[in-house]
Design a protein around this motif. Structure first.
Motif, PDB file in Angstrom:
ATOM      1  N   ASP A 109       0.847  -1.194   0.000  1.00  0.00           N
ATOM      2  CA  ASP A 109       0.000   0.000   0.000  1.00  0.00           C
ATOM      3  C   ASP A 109       0.880   1.242   0.000  1.00  0.00           C
ATOM      4  OD1 ASP A 109      -1.819   2.027   0.312  1.00  0.00           O
ATOM      5  OD2 ASP A 109      -2.691   1.255   2.175  1.00  0.00           O
ATOM      6  N   PRO A 110       1.053   1.877  -1.169  1.00  0.00           N
ATOM      7  CA  PRO A 110       1.941   3.044  -1.239  1.00  0.00           C
ATOM      8  C   PRO A 110       1.432   4.250  -0.462  1.00  0.00           C
ATOM      9  CG  PRO A 110       0.803   2.702  -3.331  1.00  0.00           C
ATOM     10  CD  PRO A 110       0.441   1.543  -2.442  1.00  0.00           C
ATOM     11  N   THR A 111       0.160   4.262  -0.101  1.00  0.00           N
ATOM     12  CA  THR A 111      -0.385   5.391   0.654  1.00  0.00           C
ATOM     13  C   THR A 111      -0.291   5.187   2.163  1.00  0.00           C
ATOM     14  OG1 THR A 111      -2.622   4.465   0.656  1.00  0.00           O
ATOM     15  CG2 THR A 111      -2.015   5.880  -1.217  1.00  0.00           C
ATOM     16  N   ALA A 112       0.110   4.005   2.587  1.00  0.00           N
ATOM     17  CA  ALA A 112       0.171   3.698   4.026  1.00  0.00           C
ATOM     18  C   ALA A 112       1.334   4.431   4.690  1.00  0.00           C
ATOM     19  CB  ALA A 112       0.334   2.199   4.235  1.00  0.00           C
ATOM     20  N   GLU A 113       1.165   4.698   5.967  1.00  0.00           N
ATOM     21  CA  GLU A 113       2.264   5.246   6.769  1.00  0.00           C
ATOM     22  C   GLU A 113       3.391   4.213   6.771  1.00  0.00           C
ATOM     23  OE1 GLU A 113       2.541   8.203   8.436  1.00  0.00           O
ATOM     24  OE2 GLU A 113       0.715   8.788   7.400  1.00  0.00           O
ATOM     25  N   PRO A 114       4.661   4.639   6.866  1.00  0.00           N
ATOM     26  CA  PRO A 114       5.772   3.669   6.830  1.00  0.00           C
ATOM     27  C   PRO A 114       5.947   2.877   8.131  1.00  0.00           C
ATOM     28  CG  PRO A 114       6.602   5.892   7.057  1.00  0.00           C
ATOM     29  CD  PRO A 114       5.120   6.012   6.872  1.00  0.00           C
ATOM     30  N   VAL A 115       5.133   3.191   9.146  1.00  0.00           N
ATOM     31  CA  VAL A 115       5.236   2.485  10.430  1.00  0.00           C
ATOM     32  C   VAL A 115       3.871   1.920  10.798  1.00  0.00           C
ATOM     33  CG1 VAL A 115       5.718   2.727  12.897  1.00  0.00           C
ATOM     34  CG2 VAL A 115       7.121   3.952  11.233  1.00  0.00           C
ATOM     35  N   LYS A 116       3.871   0.677  11.268  1.00  0.00           N
ATOM     36  CA  LYS A 116       2.619   0.028  11.681  1.00  0.00           C
ATOM     37  C   LYS A 116       2.866  -0.641  13.033  1.00  0.00           C
ATOM     38  CE  LYS A 116      -0.871  -3.096   9.798  1.00  0.00           C
ATOM     39  NZ  LYS A 116      -1.920  -2.146   9.462  1.00  0.00           N
ATOM     40  N   VAL A 117       1.885  -0.533  13.911  1.00  0.00           N
ATOM     41  CA  VAL A 117       1.974  -1.175  15.225  1.00  0.00           C
ATOM     42  C   VAL A 117       0.952  -2.300  15.279  1.00  0.00           C
ATOM     43  CG1 VAL A 117       1.691  -0.863  17.716  1.00  0.00           C
ATOM     44  CG2 VAL A 117       2.785   0.929  16.341  1.00  0.00           C
ATOM     45  N   VAL A 118       1.411  -3.459  15.708  1.00  0.00           N
ATOM     46  CA  VAL A 118       0.543  -4.621  15.877  1.00  0.00           C
ATOM     47  C   VAL A 118       0.638  -5.040  17.336  1.00  0.00           C
ATOM     48  CG1 VAL A 118       0.110  -7.007  15.185  1.00  0.00           C
ATOM     49  CG2 VAL A 118       0.979  -5.369  13.502  1.00  0.00           C
ATOM     50  N   SER A 119      -0.496  -5.192  17.991  1.00  0.00           N
ATOM     51  CA  SER A 119      -0.490  -5.568  19.409  1.00  0.00           C
ATOM     52  C   SER A 119      -1.549  -6.612  19.693  1.00  0.00           C
ATOM     53  CB  SER A 119      -0.783  -4.353  20.291  1.00  0.00           C
ATOM     54  OG  SER A 119       0.269  -3.436  20.241  1.00  0.00           O
ATOM     55  N   GLU A 120      -1.215  -7.489  20.597  1.00  0.00           N
ATOM     56  CA  GLU A 120      -2.175  -8.404  21.205  1.00  0.00           C
ATOM     57  C   GLU A 120      -2.058  -8.153  22.704  1.00  0.00           C
ATOM     58  OE1 GLU A 120      -2.083 -12.497  19.999  1.00  0.00           O
ATOM     59  OE2 GLU A 120      -1.893 -11.961  17.876  1.00  0.00           O
ATOM     60  N   ASN A 121      -2.767  -7.145  23.161  1.00  0.00           N
ATOM     61  CA  ASN A 121      -2.634  -6.695  24.548  1.00  0.00           C
ATOM     62  C   ASN A 121      -2.934  -7.795  25.557  1.00  0.00           C
ATOM     63  OD1 ASN A 121      -1.832  -4.067  23.914  1.00  0.00           O
ATOM     64  ND2 ASN A 121      -3.942  -3.441  23.588  1.00  0.00           N
ATOM     65  N   ALA A 122      -3.890  -8.648  25.250  1.00  0.00           N
ATOM     66  CA  ALA A 122      -4.260  -9.701  26.196  1.00  0.00           C
ATOM     67  C   ALA A 122      -3.094 -10.649  26.464  1.00  0.00           C
ATOM     68  CB  ALA A 122      -5.453 -10.491  25.661  1.00  0.00           C
ATOM     69  N   ARG A 123      -2.197 -10.794  25.489  1.00  0.00           N
ATOM     70  CA  ARG A 123      -1.033 -11.675  25.672  1.00  0.00           C
ATOM     71  C   ARG A 123       0.244 -10.894  25.924  1.00  0.00           C
ATOM     72  NH1 ARG A 123      -0.200 -16.346  21.701  1.00  0.00           N
ATOM     73  NH2 ARG A 123      -0.268 -14.811  20.049  1.00  0.00           N
TER      74      ARG A 123
END
Length: 196
Positions: A78-92
């Motif tokens: 996705d060329p329009t996406a921000e260059p940084v992405k955060v992925v979290s599974e807070n429960a774990r």
């Protein structure tokens, strides 16, 4: 300078092994180029769950978690996406910060720089210690036990220092002593041993 580059690279990689945060470098096809021990442990928890991951040799069983690979593909495609992405599974207690790094050299290709953090959810902080965990804590001094218990809870160095009213440098020194006495390389392993 070029004659120093391999030696310097070796020192940098050795230093990065001891960083208490998981570091993972993937190529543009989401294949691992390099990772440290903390990244291997965090990925093992992501892939297999905490209990099974604690029994694995994380480095030899390393596999990029599908959720992280999918996030990388989204960033790449996705060329329009921000260059940084955060992925979290807070429960774990699992967190990843993924950065798409454009190639600096023409033939290098894009890469993904990923920081992984595995902290046991704080709601579990009052769970009783197993007999094995008590035996491990017995190897430590009283002040080291205080630090180890906070590592078990998922606190970072600065948080431990603030809570115990000690300097971050003192906490780092005590962490090094804990790693030596327990025969481990990082805080993720300390937390896993004390949460069994």
């Amino acid at each position: 300078m070029s004659s120093l580059a391999p030696a310097l690279l070796d020192h940098v990689l050795t230093m990065l092994e001891d960083v208490p945060v998981g570091l993972l470098l993937l190529d543009a096809q989401c294949q691992p180029l390099w990772f440290n021990e903390e990244a291997a442990r965090a990925c093992a928890v992501w892939n297999h769950g905490e209990r099974h991951a604690a029994a694995l040799r994380a480095r030899s069983a390393f596999k990029v978690p599908p959720v992280l690979a999918e996030a990388c593909v989204q960033l790449r495609d996705d060329p329009t996406a921000e260059p940084v992405k955060v992925v979290s599974e807070n429960a774990r207690g699992l967190h990843a910060r993924i950065k798409l790094q454009p190639a600096r050299v023409a033939d290098a290709g894009h890469a993904f720089h990923i920081q992984l953090d595995y902290r046991r959810p704080r709601g579990d902080r009052h769970r009783p210690l197993s007999p094995g965990a008590v035996a491990l804590l017995a190897r430590l001094s009283e002040r080291e036990r205080e630090v180890a218990m906070r590592v078990r809870e998922g606190l970072r160095t600065a948080e431990i220092a603030a809570e115990l009213r000690r300097s971050p440098l003192t906490i780092k020194t005590q962490l090094a002593a804990i790693f030596t006495k327990l025969g481990v390389r990082g805080r993720t392993r300390v937390a896993a041993l004390l949460n069994r």
